[in-house]
Design an enzyme around this catalytic site. Structure first.
Site, PDB file in Angstrom:
ATOM      1  N   THR A  80       0.843  -1.198   0.000  1.00 44.83           N
ATOM      2  CA  THR A  80       0.000   0.000   0.000  1.00 44.83           C
ATOM      3  C   THR A  80       0.879   1.248   0.000  1.00 44.83           C
ATOM      4  OG1 THR A  80      -1.755  -1.147   1.188  1.00 44.83           O
ATOM      5  CG2 THR A  80      -1.789   1.260   1.278  1.00 44.83           C
ATOM      6  N   SER A 207       5.027  -6.773  -1.498  1.00 44.80           N
ATOM      7  CA  SER A 207       4.514  -6.915  -0.138  1.00 44.80           C
ATOM      8  C   SER A 207       5.085  -8.178   0.501  1.00 44.80           C
ATOM      9  CB  SER A 207       2.982  -7.006  -0.177  1.00 44.80           C
ATOM     10  OG  SER A 207       2.482  -7.283   1.114  1.00 44.80           O
ATOM     11  N   THR A 247      13.101   4.481  11.069  1.00 48.03           N
ATOM     12  CA  THR A 247      13.992   3.395  11.489  1.00 48.03           C
ATOM     13  C   THR A 247      13.561   2.096  10.829  1.00 48.03           C
ATOM     14  OG1 THR A 247      14.348   4.482  13.590  1.00 48.03           O
ATOM     15  CG2 THR A 247      14.861   2.123  13.490  1.00 48.03           C
ATOM     16  N   CYS A 332     -18.983  -4.108   2.440  1.00 43.27           N
ATOM     17  CA  CYS A 332     -20.176  -3.910   3.247  1.00 43.27           C
ATOM     18  C   CYS A 332     -20.241  -2.463   3.718  1.00 43.27           C
ATOM     19  CB  CYS A 332     -20.173  -4.835   4.462  1.00 43.27           C
ATOM     20  SG  CYS A 332     -20.228  -6.555   3.993  1.00 43.27           S
TER      21      CYS A 332
HETATM   22  C1  LIG Z   1      -2.411  -7.004  -0.613  1.00 49.86           C
HETATM   23  C2  LIG Z   1      -2.219  -6.121  -1.773  1.00 49.86           C
HETATM   24  C3  LIG Z   1      -1.792  -4.801  -1.617  1.00 49.86           C
HETATM   25  C4  LIG Z   1      -1.548  -4.199  -0.259  1.00 49.86           C
HETATM   26  O1  LIG Z   1      -0.409  -4.723   0.315  1.00 49.86           O
HETATM   27  P1  LIG Z   1      -0.066  -4.440   1.863  1.00 49.86           P
HETATM   28  O2  LIG Z   1       1.321  -4.956   2.015  1.00 49.86           O
HETATM   29  O3  LIG Z   1      -1.081  -5.196   2.646  1.00 49.86           O
HETATM   30  O4  LIG Z   1      -0.154  -2.971   2.072  1.00 49.86           O
HETATM   31  C5  LIG Z   1      -1.610  -4.038  -2.738  1.00 49.86           C
HETATM   32  N1  LIG Z   1      -1.836  -4.542  -3.956  1.00 49.86           N
HETATM   33  C6  LIG Z   1      -2.257  -5.789  -4.169  1.00 49.86           C
HETATM   34  C7  LIG Z   1      -2.479  -6.287  -5.546  1.00 49.86           C
HETATM   35  C8  LIG Z   1      -2.458  -6.628  -3.073  1.00 49.86           C
HETATM   36  O5  LIG Z   1      -2.892  -7.869  -3.270  1.00 49.86           O
END
Ligand SMILES: *Cc1c(COP(=O)(O)O)cnc(C)c1O
Length: 385
Positions: A80, A207, A247, A332
């Site tokens: 994100t 991620s 950090t 929802c």
């Molecule tokens: C899960 C996901 C994110 C968000 O990742 P986080 O590490 O949870 O912030 C962004 N893009 C896609 C396609 C994801 O599946």
């Protein structure tokens, strides 16, 4: 007949994956007083240097997974944040290149909402609509490219459908028009081949927790190129070459590095096993009848299976599945349930979108899990129809 499993069945790997035991072992080395807990930015003592070494080792592991140089990896709190940094950081740092951004309507919310926020600060956004296979074609992209297009952001693998974009072909179109190319590859690690050089990607979001690493850590790959500048969103100590202060969480980073190294090592074998499970699951669903596959039949990662159960509402079906963790793509709100914008975005009728569930398989899914799920599903769907 399949036996009743002793723990709940988890078929929601696209939402998050458990941390691999081997990854958890690595993670535990960087926390307590007897371990490498020091601040990796501390330059005045051995403990700090050792923590820094752990961070740099992980940086290389993550870089190797996507064929990048370690200096091109910027640690973030997740995909994100990486998406936010890629879109906002790039558009703000490159005002002179243009104020036009191209993305698609089925991107993850981290891209969709960031693009909307940028629109409110004067960026013009073009929203591409994918075909019903969930893909954006190079031709489609070429038609909307402009002289002032600064950035194109299109995901590698869609998190609800599993559809795979041809990022290499899309990146080439972006480059022909002088724009940079960003891809959200959160769902792609360990599932498809990622190579930022061969695919000519400029920015890539990653991620930890979608690839058997911990939650709360991710990275943005930023190609080393003087024309590729990123403005920081988080200011502070100037960490990560000024692009992301704060950090560094050594334990999270070391764990993500290990998880990515494992993904690289095991992905092919694992993908074959999961492809086999997928086929068995699809065969079983066929027997239930009135089941439509929302995910593309080919050109999709095998672990994500999105299906509509005609004549059944997803919410009560979810309740009936009790001990099986799956998800609906719906949101929802206070008063009603909105169907998934991704399913609507690929042309699934509202009625079927509201009757859809996403099953996502992973490293610990077994044939027993599949059989038990099919058994419970058959009864539940029958009862609800
Ligand atoms: C899960 C996901 C994110 C968000 O990742 P986080 O590490 O949870 O912030 C962004 N893009 C896609 C396609 C994801 O599946």
């Amino acid at each position: 007949m399949s036996s009743t499993p002793t723990r709940p069945i988890y078929l929601d790997y696209a939402a998050t994956t458990p941390v691999d035991e081997r990854v958890a072992t690595v993670m535990q080395r960087y926390l307590t007083v007897d371990q490498l807990f020091a601040n990796p930015a501390s330059r005045s003592h051995m403990s700090g240097w050792q923590a820094e070494q752990a961070v740099e080792h992980a940086r290389r592991q993550v870089a190797d997974t996507i064929n990048a140089d370690p200096r091109e990896i910027v640690w973030t709190s997740g995909a994100t944040e990486a998406d936010n940094l890629a879109l906002t950081g790039f558009m703000r740092a490159n005002r002179a290149r243009g104020r036009h951004l191209i993305t698609s309507i089925i991107e993850h919310k981290a891209v969709v909402d960031t693009a909307k926020a940028l629109a409110s600060e004067g960026v013009e956004v073009t929203w591409l609509k994918p075909g019903n296979d969930g893909c954006i074609t190079p031709t489609q992209l070429r038609e909307v490219m402009r002289d002032d297009t600064a950035l194109v952001s299109l995901m590698a693998v869609n998190n609800e459908l599993g559809s795979i974009n041809d990022i290499k072909a899309l990146a080439e179109v972006a480059h022909q028009f002088g724009a940079a190319f960003h891809t959200d590859a959160a769902q792609a690690v360990g599932r498809i081949e990622l190579d930022v050089v061969a695919q000519s990607v400029d920015l890539m979001s990653l991620s930890g927790h979608k690839a058997y690493g911990p939650k709360g850590v991710g990275a943005l790959y930023v190609k080393r190129d003087p024309s590729l500048r990123i403005e920081a969103l988080i200011h502070g100590g100037g960490h990560e070459r000024g692009m992301r202060s704060g950090t560094l969480p050594t334990h999270q980073i070391a764990a993500m590095g290990e998880a990515f190294a494992l993904a690289q090592q095991y992905s092919l074998e694992e993908q074959q096993r999961i492809t086999h499970l997928r086929q068995n699951f699809l065969n079983g669903l066929q027997q239930i009848g009135g089941v439509f596959l929302n995910s593309p039949a080919d050109n999709a990662v095998p672990n994500i299976i999105n299906v509509a159960f005609d004549g059944v509402e997803a919410e009560p079906l979810l309740m009936a599945l009790r001990d099986i963790a799956v998800s609906t793509g719906s949101a929802c709100n206070s008063a009603s349930v909105d169907p998934s914008y991704v399913l609507l975005g690929v042309g699934i009728p509202r009625r079927l979108a509201l009757a859809s569930l996403r099953f996502s398989l992973g490293r610990y899914t077994t044939q027993d899990d599949i059989e038990h799920t099919l058994h419970v599903l058959a009864h539940a769907v029958d009862g609800l129809r």
